[in-house]
Design an enzyme around this catalytic site. Sequence first.
Site, PDB file in Angstrom:
ATOM      1  N   GLY A   1     -14.604  11.155  14.591  1.00 16.98           N
ATOM      2  CA  GLY A   1     -13.684  10.066  14.891  1.00 16.98           C
ATOM      3  C   GLY A   1     -14.425   8.988  15.644  1.00 16.98           C
ATOM      4  O   GLY A   1     -15.435   9.268  16.302  1.00 16.98           O
TER       5      GLY A   1
ATOM      6  N   GLN B   1     -15.553   1.827  20.973  1.00 16.68           N
ATOM      7  CA  GLN B   1     -16.847   2.516  20.995  1.00 16.68           C
ATOM      8  C   GLN B   1     -17.951   1.729  20.295  1.00 16.68           C
ATOM      9  O   GLN B   1     -19.126   2.083  20.409  1.00 16.68           O
ATOM     10  CB  GLN B   1     -16.723   3.909  20.363  1.00 16.68           C
ATOM     11  CG  GLN B   1     -15.866   4.856  21.193  1.00 16.68           C
ATOM     12  CD  GLN B   1     -15.805   6.222  20.554  1.00 16.68           C
ATOM     13  OE1 GLN B   1     -15.008   6.433  19.638  1.00 16.68           O
ATOM     14  NE2 GLN B   1     -16.643   7.134  20.999  1.00 16.68           N
TER      15      GLN B   1
ATOM     16  N   CYS C   1     -17.685  13.727  22.925  1.00 20.59           N
ATOM     17  CA  CYS C   1     -17.402  12.316  22.622  1.00 20.59           C
ATOM     18  C   CYS C   1     -18.723  11.605  22.396  1.00 20.59           C
ATOM     19  O   CYS C   1     -19.661  11.768  23.172  1.00 20.59           O
ATOM     20  CB  CYS C   1     -16.650  11.695  23.794  1.00 20.59           C
ATOM     21  SG  CYS C   1     -16.314   9.937  23.561  1.00 20.59           S
ATOM     22  N   LEU C   2     -18.774  10.794  21.356  1.00 18.47           N
ATOM     23  CA  LEU C   2     -20.007  10.058  21.041  1.00 18.47           C
ATOM     24  C   LEU C   2     -20.376   9.080  22.151  1.00 18.47           C
ATOM     25  O   LEU C   2     -21.536   8.689  22.264  1.00 18.47           O
ATOM     26  CB  LEU C   2     -19.849   9.313  19.713  1.00 18.47           C
ATOM     27  CG  LEU C   2     -19.615  10.202  18.487  1.00 18.47           C
ATOM     28  CD1 LEU C   2     -19.371   9.337  17.251  1.00 18.47           C
ATOM     29  CD2 LEU C   2     -20.782  11.151  18.264  1.00 18.47           C
TER      30      LEU C   2
ATOM     31  N   HIS D   1      -7.582  12.210  20.785  1.00 17.45           N
ATOM     32  CA  HIS D   1      -8.818  11.714  21.410  1.00 17.45           C
ATOM     33  C   HIS D   1      -9.022  10.231  21.073  1.00 17.45           C
ATOM     34  O   HIS D   1      -9.353   9.423  21.953  1.00 17.45           O
ATOM     35  CB  HIS D   1      -9.987  12.575  20.903  1.00 17.45           C
ATOM     36  CG  HIS D   1     -11.334  12.211  21.447  1.00 17.45           C
ATOM     37  ND1 HIS D   1     -12.090  13.091  22.194  1.00 17.45           N
ATOM     38  CD2 HIS D   1     -12.075  11.090  21.331  1.00 17.45           C
ATOM     39  CE1 HIS D   1     -13.231  12.485  22.532  1.00 17.45           C
ATOM     40  NE2 HIS D   1     -13.257  11.285  22.010  1.00 17.45           N
ATOM     41  N   GLU D   2      -8.798   9.853  19.820  1.00 18.86           N
ATOM     42  CA  GLU D   2      -9.033   8.454  19.411  1.00 18.86           C
ATOM     43  C   GLU D   2      -7.980   7.516  19.986  1.00 18.86           C
ATOM     44  O   GLU D   2      -8.314   6.405  20.420  1.00 18.86           O
ATOM     45  CB  GLU D   2      -9.097   8.338  17.884  1.00 18.86           C
ATOM     46  CG  GLU D   2     -10.211   9.136  17.218  1.00 18.86           C
ATOM     47  CD  GLU D   2     -11.568   9.011  17.890  1.00 18.86           C
ATOM     48  OE1 GLU D   2     -11.899   7.905  18.389  1.00 18.86           O
ATOM     49  OE2 GLU D   2     -12.307  10.010  17.947  1.00 18.86           O
TER      50      GLU D   2
ATOM     51  N   HIS E   1      -8.860   6.658  23.437  1.00 19.51           N
ATOM     52  CA  HIS E   1      -9.878   5.601  23.546  1.00 19.51           C
ATOM     53  C   HIS E   1      -9.239   4.215  23.550  1.00 19.51           C
ATOM     54  O   HIS E   1      -9.693   3.312  24.253  1.00 19.51           O
ATOM     55  CB  HIS E   1     -10.854   5.662  22.357  1.00 19.51           C
ATOM     56  CG  HIS E   1     -12.031   6.567  22.584  1.00 19.51           C
ATOM     57  ND1 HIS E   1     -12.898   6.398  23.628  1.00 19.51           N
ATOM     58  CD2 HIS E   1     -12.487   7.641  21.892  1.00 19.51           C
ATOM     59  CE1 HIS E   1     -13.852   7.340  23.572  1.00 19.51           C
ATOM     60  NE2 HIS E   1     -13.623   8.108  22.523  1.00 19.51           N
TER      61      HIS E   1
END
Length: 205
Positions: A62, A67, A120-121, A162-163, A166
């Site tokens: 995702g 991000q 998480c990236l 999670h997204e 963000h």
Amino acid sequence: MYDVAEQVVQVLTGPRPLPIVAAGDPVLRRSAAPFDGQLDAHTLAELIAAMREAMLAAPGVGLAAPQVGIGLRIAVIEDTAAVPEVIAQARDRRPQEFLALINPSYRPVGEARSAAYEGCLSVPGYQAVVNRFSAVELSALDVSGRALTPEFTGWAARIVQHEVDHLDGTLYLDRAQLRSLADTASYQTRWGGPSLEPARRALGF
Ligand code: ZN
């Protein structure tokens, strides 16, 4: 003047895959603006394709627009990872087709929650346990402006939550059980199994 369309064009003319912004950048802590036509259809499609490319290259399952430095409520999800069946069952992790989500929000379906390690990236190198709703109903627009209201369960429900976080300036660590924090090597060698119990006992969370 801050012009998000200009900013997107600038990002799209930069390096590929798009560089991913790391924790510490304020863009990850701001609430992103609803998409209301700031980008023309071509630029929106190009941004989504570039976000997908960056997500797959990372690799991740995702990616939210903040991000890549863009404060718009846009995210992409896709999970094609081949995970062992025992892990797939423990995490209720099934393949998730690619979806672009515009202005997504969700509501929980039922009260059930499940705890699992996630990463998480934008926080590279770490994993921690987060307790999330086991099932959610998403409300979003697709790239052509059509309303989507799919239901997600298990790992896909985790990705969606999670997204959306963000887009509200929330990182998974804000919700994590911090005593579970593990660097990726430690997670992979010790705590990547189907049960959280060994990690709970040894790390004390
Ligand atoms: Zn993330």
